[in-house]
Scaffold this motif. Sequence first.
Motif, PDB file in Angstrom:
ATOM      1  N   ASP A 161      -4.106   5.794  -1.875  1.00 27.23           N
ATOM      2  CA  ASP A 161      -3.797   5.687  -0.274  1.00 27.23           C
ATOM      3  C   ASP A 161      -3.568   7.067  -0.165  1.00 27.23           C
ATOM      4  O   ASP A 161      -3.773   7.537   1.281  1.00 27.23           O
ATOM      5  N   SER A 187       1.075  -1.120  -0.051  1.00 21.98           N
ATOM      6  CA  SER A 187      -0.190   0.106   0.001  1.00 21.98           C
ATOM      7  C   SER A 187       1.095   1.438  -0.065  1.00 21.98           C
ATOM      8  O   SER A 187       0.283   2.177  -0.406  1.00 21.98           O
ATOM      9  N   LEU A 240      -6.972   8.561   0.673  1.00 20.02           N
ATOM     10  CA  LEU A 240      -7.793   7.886   1.643  1.00 20.02           C
ATOM     11  C   LEU A 240      -6.985   8.169   3.014  1.00 20.02           C
ATOM     12  O   LEU A 240      -7.865   8.214   3.866  1.00 20.02           O
ATOM     13  N   GLU A 241      -5.682   8.352   3.007  1.00 21.24           N
ATOM     14  CA  GLU A 241      -4.976   8.556   4.188  1.00 21.24           C
ATOM     15  C   GLU A 241      -5.640   9.974   4.749  1.00 21.24           C
ATOM     16  O   GLU A 241      -5.839  10.188   6.262  1.00 21.24           O
ATOM     17  N   HIS A 282      -0.668  -2.218  -6.771  1.00 22.02           N
ATOM     18  CA  HIS A 282      -1.475  -2.137  -5.479  1.00 22.02           C
ATOM     19  C   HIS A 282      -3.115  -2.148  -5.885  1.00 22.02           C
ATOM     20  O   HIS A 282      -3.597  -1.421  -6.583  1.00 22.02           O
ATOM     21  N   PRO A 283      -3.568  -3.355  -5.292  1.00 21.18           N
ATOM     22  CA  PRO A 283      -4.763  -3.494  -5.519  1.00 21.18           C
ATOM     23  C   PRO A 283      -6.005  -2.917  -4.426  1.00 21.18           C
ATOM     24  O   PRO A 283      -5.350  -2.397  -3.601  1.00 21.18           O
ATOM     25  N   PHE A 284      -7.198  -3.170  -4.748  1.00 14.77           N
ATOM     26  CA  PHE A 284      -8.118  -2.674  -3.586  1.00 14.77           C
ATOM     27  C   PHE A 284      -9.092  -3.840  -3.061  1.00 14.77           C
ATOM     28  O   PHE A 284      -9.512  -4.629  -3.881  1.00 14.77           O
ATOM     29  N   ASN A 285      -9.555  -3.683  -2.111  1.00 19.18           N
ATOM     30  CA  ASN A 285     -10.170  -4.619  -1.373  1.00 19.18           C
ATOM     31  C   ASN A 285     -11.625  -4.620  -1.827  1.00 19.18           C
ATOM     32  O   ASN A 285     -12.212  -3.327  -1.244  1.00 19.18           O
TER      33      ASN A 285
HETATM   34  C1  LIG Z   1      -5.654   0.756   4.514  1.00 20.89           C
HETATM   35  N1  LIG Z   1      -4.950   0.398   3.260  1.00 20.89           N
HETATM   36  C2  LIG Z   1      -3.913   1.499   3.093  1.00 20.89           C
HETATM   37  C3  LIG Z   1      -4.146  -0.875   3.441  1.00 20.89           C
HETATM   38  C4  LIG Z   1      -6.111   0.423   2.132  1.00 20.89           C
HETATM   39  C5  LIG Z   1      -5.437   0.081   0.674  1.00 20.89           C
HETATM   40  O1  LIG Z   1      -4.190   0.056   0.674  1.00 20.89           O
HETATM   41  C6  LIG Z   1      -6.251   0.027  -0.365  1.00 20.89           C
HETATM   42  C7  LIG Z   1      -7.703  -0.334  -0.269  1.00 20.89           C
HETATM   43  O2  LIG Z   1      -8.473  -1.354  -0.687  1.00 20.89           O
HETATM   44  O3  LIG Z   1      -8.300   0.506   0.441  1.00 20.89           O
END
Ligand SMILES: C[N+](C)(C)CC(=O)CC(=O)[O-]
Length: 489
Positions: free
Chosen positions: A185, A113, A188-189, A134-137
């Motif tokens: 990220d 991440s 998101l952070e 880097h993928p997303f969940n």
């Molecule tokens: C919380 N995280 C930083 C591990 C989130 C990600 O890297 C991506 C996501 O799926 O939100």
Amino acid sequence: MKAAIIGGGVIGGGWAARFLLNGWDVRIFDPDPQAQRKIGEVLDNARRSLPGLSDVPLPEEGRLSYHDTIKEAVQGADWIQESVPERLDVKHKVFAALQAACDPRAVIGSSTSGFKPSELQQGAVRPEQILVTHPFNPVYLLPLVELVGSAATSLDVIARACQILRELGMFPLHVKREIEAHIADRLLEVVWREALWLVKDGIATTEEIDNAIRYGFGIRWAQMGLFETYRIAGGEAGMKHFMAQFGPTLQLPWCKLTDVPEFTEDLVDLIAGQSDAQSGAHSIRELERIRDANLVGMMRALKQQNWGAGALLHAHDAQLRAGTVLEKRVADLPDPGQPILTLSRAVPLDWTDYNGHMTESRYLDAFTSATDRFMELLGCDADYIAAGGSYFTVETHICHLDEAKAGAHITVRTQLLLGEGKKLHLFHSMYEGDRLLATGEHFLLHVDLETRRPSAPGLQVAMALDRIARAQAALPRPKGAGRAIGDPR
Ligand SMILES: C[N+](C)(C)CC(=O)CC(=O)[O-]
Ligand SMILES: NC(=O)C1=CN([C@@H]2O[C@H](COP(=O)(O)OP(=O)(O)OC[C@H]3O[C@@H](n4cnc5c(N)ncnc54)[C@H](O)[C@@H]3O)[C@@H](O)[C@H]2O)C=CC1
């Protein structure tokens, strides 16, 4: 094709599902004794949600195997995905072990991440092979993969990685300059940091913050992102007006920006306690299933609009279709004397209801697609319709015989009961494997789209219809044809 998954936790399990359900063989190494159970549960969720995003069948699932060492897992792998915990020392050890045993041409992607590819490549024997993917969940549903190379990463590896990710139905976003935490990220952070402050300062609970997102800008972001959304918010004058109006607010004390609250025991307990109160009634697996159903519904709505992630789904369907043989005309059918395959797909999650099975309106949806395909085979395709001829359905009778669950692979076979002049009488049978799930009997009339009145079909369509009618004349009348409601089965 073979993928090796090194680390099969939340993210590695999602990658395993994405590869496996797209026909790849998947070889997993994870020292956790619970790994097989956990990955099995992720796969169950993926099987009920991913295939239904496509209107055509995904390839047959690949083979899944678990291995005791990294060396064994990477044997023959074309793609190696590292998804071990976010610690640079652990990742370095894993890269050393896998590069000692893997094919030097394999793509090595890291799910990190935050680390830059140049950090991951430190001490590597072949840095050119390594890049960030880097993928997303959940990885099996969300298409975005941030793909980041360093100056040492081979351009060929980047190009191959992009190509493979597209084949998996994903969206490789090539981040051209490496930076910690890539693009998403970083964004998101900021939100996460602000949210922590709002809880710590007693302004809002975890639930109130989640509501502020999911009832408003969260829905908006899924379809247009930030800049396109704000462009519209500027009114007719667009982005410049938006910036003139809201630029100065950036100077107001709206944001704490880089300041991070300390994770004291009190703050951790406060947030964890509020989160339990908010969501503790559901297990994590239940929450995952709720999340997946919502995501599938939203992505299929975007597909209807051919927009954003939905346009990507159409592009993936087109790729899958190109890999299958779809007869264009009746003359190409292997055996027009048998009921014709007119639909083959998985049941999407949003086709199911409170009874846990495919809901009644979706049977009509599936039979409508089967009818459309039958019309196409007759030559009543988009060009023919644009020229003014088509069929209208005037009567439908569906019998529900057995259940279909989310993710089930269904097929429809179509028998022509009558194809004469303007009349078209079809009998669809829907199966899961050999199990008959439903039948649909439909009566259609050929129409002139200008007068909106019944009319004789064009010569090519009439000839194709006649050809099938003759070929299927000897077929027995299917059980249930002409049945009235309430007749004994
Ligand atoms: C919380 N995280 C930083 C591990 C989130 C990600 O890297 C991506 C996501 O799926 O939100
Ligand atoms: N959880 C998330 O939301 C996201 C995480 N990521 C990234 O994915 C990576 C993995 O994170 P998660 O899956 O969340 O962690 P996780 O803790 O769920 O899974 C990590 C897995 O790695 C295994 N493991 C530990 N040491 C190992 C080793 N030496 N070799 C092989 N396997 C080993 C563990 O047993 C565990 O199953 C991290 O780099 C993280 O930053 C990326 C996107 C989103």
